[in-house]
Write a protein that holds these residues in place. Structure first.
Motif, short mmCIF file in Angstrom:
data_model
loop_
_atom_site.label_atom_id
_atom_site.label_comp_id
_atom_site.label_asym_id
_atom_site.label_seq_id
_atom_site.Cartn_x
_atom_site.Cartn_y
_atom_site.Cartn_z
N UNK A 29 0.94 -1.26 -0.06
CA UNK A 29 0.04 -0.01 -0.03
C UNK A 29 0.96 1.19 0.07
N UNK A 30 0.40 2.39 -0.30
CA UNK A 30 1.10 3.70 -0.58
C UNK A 30 1.86 4.15 0.61
N UNK A 31 1.69 3.95 1.75
CA UNK A 31 2.28 4.47 2.89
C UNK A 31 3.32 3.45 3.33
N UNK A 32 3.46 2.25 3.64
CA UNK A 32 4.42 1.38 3.81
C UNK A 32 5.48 1.29 2.66
N UNK A 33 5.02 1.38 1.49
CA UNK A 33 5.71 1.17 0.39
C UNK A 33 6.82 2.46 0.19
N UNK A 34 5.98 3.62 0.48
CA UNK A 34 6.79 4.88 0.44
C UNK A 34 7.87 4.90 1.39
N UNK A 35 7.39 4.30 2.64
CA UNK A 35 8.59 4.52 3.83
C UNK A 35 9.50 3.73 3.46
N UNK A 36 9.13 2.24 3.11
CA UNK A 36 10.35 1.24 2.82
C UNK A 36 11.15 1.94 1.54
N UNK A 37 10.72 2.58 0.54
CA UNK A 37 11.57 2.98 -0.62
C UNK A 37 12.41 4.02 -0.10
N UNK A 38 12.01 4.88 0.93
CA UNK A 38 12.73 5.79 1.23
C UNK A 38 13.85 5.47 2.12
N UNK A 39 13.59 4.40 2.86
CA UNK A 39 14.85 3.75 3.57
C UNK A 39 15.99 3.08 2.65
N UNK A 40 15.36 2.31 1.62
CA UNK A 40 16.13 1.75 0.61
C UNK A 40 16.97 2.81 -0.11
N UNK A 41 16.05 3.91 -0.59
CA UNK A 41 16.98 4.87 -1.27
C UNK A 41 18.01 5.60 -0.67
N UNK A 42 17.92 5.79 0.58
CA UNK A 42 18.82 6.37 1.80
C UNK A 42 20.19 5.45 1.95
N UNK A 43 19.74 4.32 1.88
CA UNK A 43 21.03 3.39 2.05
C UNK A 43 21.77 3.30 0.84
N UNK A 44 21.16 3.31 -0.46
CA UNK A 44 21.63 3.40 -1.74
C UNK A 44 22.69 4.61 -1.76
N UNK A 45 21.92 5.71 -1.61
CA UNK A 45 22.72 7.02 -1.39
C UNK A 45 23.92 7.14 -0.38
N UNK A 46 24.05 6.57 0.56
CA UNK A 46 24.86 6.49 1.70
C UNK A 46 25.97 5.75 0.99
N UNK A 47 25.53 4.76 0.41
CA UNK A 47 26.67 3.57 -0.26
C UNK A 47 27.46 4.54 -1.20
N UNK A 48 26.70 5.18 -2.07
CA UNK A 48 27.30 5.90 -3.15
C UNK A 48 28.20 6.79 -2.55
N UNK A 49 27.86 7.67 -1.33
CA UNK A 49 28.42 8.98 -1.06
C UNK A 49 30.07 8.04 -0.33
N UNK A 50 29.89 7.00 0.16
CA UNK A 50 31.35 6.41 0.51
C UNK A 50 32.02 6.06 -0.48
N UNK A 51 31.43 5.59 -1.55
CA UNK A 51 32.21 5.25 -2.77
C UNK A 51 32.62 6.56 -3.36
N UNK A 52 32.05 7.69 -3.65
CA UNK A 52 32.28 8.90 -4.05
C UNK A 52 33.49 9.82 -3.42
N UNK A 53 33.58 9.21 -2.07
CA UNK A 53 34.49 10.36 -1.37
C UNK A 53 35.94 10.07 -1.80
#
Length: 198
Positions: free
Chosen positions: A174-198
């Motif tokens: 459903x919209x709310x739980x999916x959005x929350x889970x995608x937000x967490x996953x997207x932040x995880x990926x963004x953090x991995x990329x930030x560590x790689x980009x440093x």
């Protein structure tokens, strides 16, 4: 004579056009709410970063497959079919939302001056680009999935490419739980990329 026939035909057609306009709506109903991504790692207000445009890092809008070129949330039903989640609409397309999240996260975690291509004025020599391959729900595992093929480009150096992935369980498709889970996953990926980009 020809003119009067044409004028009469147009006048006779006018009520038909007006009645058609009353039956057809060209507006779409606005969704009750819009989904957004929120950065877990944000730049602190008042913090200034100074560097030349050539030293700045530009994060480009990622490429996306057609299924993500929309503000809908795809649900992978099986290997060959997808559906879109009912009543779930992003405030912007996933590519743009992910670019903004990456810019905020990389700036916060690395201390780099992160600029848009416009702000860099064509002088930047360092770029993060790539392809956002998955940004939706895997129905088989009930997980939100984000997959990003990132490309690190520094002029004068070899180009690097790496795939980053994160998954989060979804309590209900459903919209709310999916959005929350995608937000967490997207932040995880963004953090991995930030560590790689440093």
């Amino acid at each position: 004579m020809m003119f009067s026939k044409l004028s009469s035909a147009r006048l006779l057609a006018l009520p038909v056009i007006l009645s058609l306009g009353a039956c057809v709506s060209f507006e779409t109903k606005a969704p009750p709410s819009m989904l957004v991504l929120t950065a877990d790692n944000g730049v602190t207000a008042g913090v200034a970063r100074t560097a030349s445009a050539t030293d700045a890092l530009v994060i480009q809008t990622p490429e996306v497959p057609r299924k993500l070129d929309t503000n809908r949330v795809p649900v992978q039903i099986n290997a060959s079919s997808i559906a879109y989640l009912k009543d779930a609409f992003w405030a912007d397309k996933p590519a743009r939302l992910m670019q903004q999240l990456l810019s905020e996260t990389v700036s916060a975690k690395t201390g780099h001056l992160v600029l848009s291509e416009v702000d860099a004025g064509g002088k930047a020599t360092r770029f993060i680009s790539g392809s956002l391959l998955e940004f939706g729900v895997d129905a088989a595992t009930n997980e939100a999935v984000v997959v990003f093929d990132a490309v690190k480009i520094t002029r004068g150096n070899p180009t690097e490419k790496r795939r980053f992935e994160a998954r989060r369980p979804v309590a209900a498709v459903e919209a709310a739980p999916v959005a929350a889970a995608l937000n967490e996953a997207a932040n995880d990926v963004a953090l991995q990329i930030a560590e790689w980009a440093n």
